[in-house]
Design a protein around this motif. Structure first.
Motif, PDB file in Angstrom:
ATOM      1  N   THR A 210      47.953  78.804  82.738  1.00 16.90           N
ATOM      2  CA  THR A 210      46.757  78.885  84.128  1.00 16.90           C
ATOM      3  C   THR A 210      46.875  80.567  84.700  1.00 16.90           C
TER       4      THR A 210
ATOM      5  N   VAL B  14      54.562  74.872  90.421  1.00 17.19           N
ATOM      6  CA  VAL B  14      54.734  73.615  89.389  1.00 17.19           C
ATOM      7  C   VAL B  14      56.020  73.065  89.326  1.00 17.19           C
TER       8      VAL B  14
ATOM      9  N   ILE C  87      47.027  77.940  98.315  1.00 16.46           N
ATOM     10  CA  ILE C  87      46.200  76.692  97.880  1.00 16.46           C
ATOM     11  C   ILE C  87      45.032  76.677  98.498  1.00 16.46           C
TER      12      ILE C  87
ATOM     13  N   THR D 277      53.576  76.753  83.059  1.00 26.65           N
ATOM     14  CA  THR D 277      51.916  76.851  84.020  1.00 26.65           C
ATOM     15  C   THR D 277      51.749  78.039  84.314  1.00 26.65           C
TER      16      THR D 277
ATOM     17  N   LEU E 257      43.443  78.393  95.969  1.00 22.80           N
ATOM     18  CA  LEU E 257      43.017  77.810  94.518  1.00 22.80           C
ATOM     19  C   LEU E 257      41.797  76.949  94.076  1.00 22.80           C
TER      20      LEU E 257
ATOM     21  N   GLU F 162      41.864  82.775  93.517  1.00 25.85           N
ATOM     22  CA  GLU F 162      42.728  83.029  93.714  1.00 25.85           C
ATOM     23  C   GLU F 162      43.190  83.899  92.501  1.00 25.85           C
TER      24      GLU F 162
ATOM     25  N   SER G 115      50.930  81.558  91.554  1.00 25.24           N
ATOM     26  CA  SER G 115      51.210  80.840  92.268  1.00 25.24           C
ATOM     27  C   SER G 115      51.544  78.919  92.106  1.00 25.24           C
ATOM     28  N   ALA G 116      50.633  79.078  91.050  1.00 22.99           N
ATOM     29  CA  ALA G 116      50.657  77.900  90.526  1.00 22.99           C
ATOM     30  C   ALA G 116      51.796  76.880  89.703  1.00 22.99           C
TER      31      ALA G 116
END
Length: 210
Positions: free
Chosen positions: A136, A145, A182, A132, A185, A190, A140-141
């Motif tokens: 991306t 995830v 978040i 992930t 994002l 971000e 953070s993502a």
């Protein structure tokens, strides 16, 4: 609970509270809580000081969580109390007594506790988070995830309820400490992996989420 359990919980918190990122940055003459995101974790170290110091901090943050779990097992602590030890280590990292109860976001330390608590779950969730992050370019993502993947894997493998609850709480802490990420994002601002941070830059997040 007997005194041994309270002693191990305290040690787990103190292990987790060791602020490797802040101390490594201080060696380079930088107050890491005053640059970039203000976070003491490896991502902010990477953006501020480069890959070498970031690797040192990441490895230390992973294994301080693992050592807390290993220490608990040496005291024959298992089951729900072992889950409590894992949570204590991560809370120590996030709210370090050495940094006036601020710190990092707990991702590496959560991984370290899970790696020693249930290696299979950790090793299955890790590539999901990394993939992930790679797709991306948002750390953070990938962190969030990866935390969700750990919960799903723990349930899918039929692990005991206490372990599922522990992993769920660890994932919840990751989402909590990433709440500002978040928002960024959602707003489309971000930072991506590889973006640099200047030492004079003001922190993006408040002191509670560092």
């Amino acid at each position: 609970m007997d005194w041994n359990v309270w002693f191990v919980l305290l040690l787990a918190y103190l292990f987790g509270a060791i602020p490797a990122g802040a101390w490594v940055a201080r060696y380079y003459g930088v107050d890491i809580q005053k640059v970039g995101s203000g976070n003491t974790g490896a991502t902010n170290i990477l953006r501020t000081l480069g890959a070498g110091p970031a690797v040192v901090v990441a490895v230390f943050d992973v294994f301080k969580g693992g050592i807390a779990v290993l220490l608990a097992r040496l005291f024959n602590i298992e089951g729900p109390l072992l889950g409590g030890v894992a949570l204590a280590a991560v809370l120590g990292h996030n709210y370090s007594v050495f940094l006036r109860f601020t710190g990092g976001k707990g991702v590496a330390t959560s991984f370290g506790t899970l790696l020693f608590l249930d290696p299979l779950v950790a090793l299955l969730a890790f590539p999901v988070g990394i993939l992930t992050m790679w797709l991306t370019r948002f750390v953070s993502a990938g962190s969030m995830v990866g935390g969700l993947a750990a919960v799903v894997i723990t349930i899918a493998l039929g692990r005991p309820f206490w372990e599922i609850l522990t992993v769920l709480l660890l994932a919840g802490l990751i989402f909590w400490t990433h709440r500002e990420n978040i928002k960024r994002l959602q707003a489309g601002n971000e930072r991506r992996l590889g973006d640099k941070t200047g030492v004079a830059e003001a922190p993006q997040t408040d002191s509670v989420t560092r």
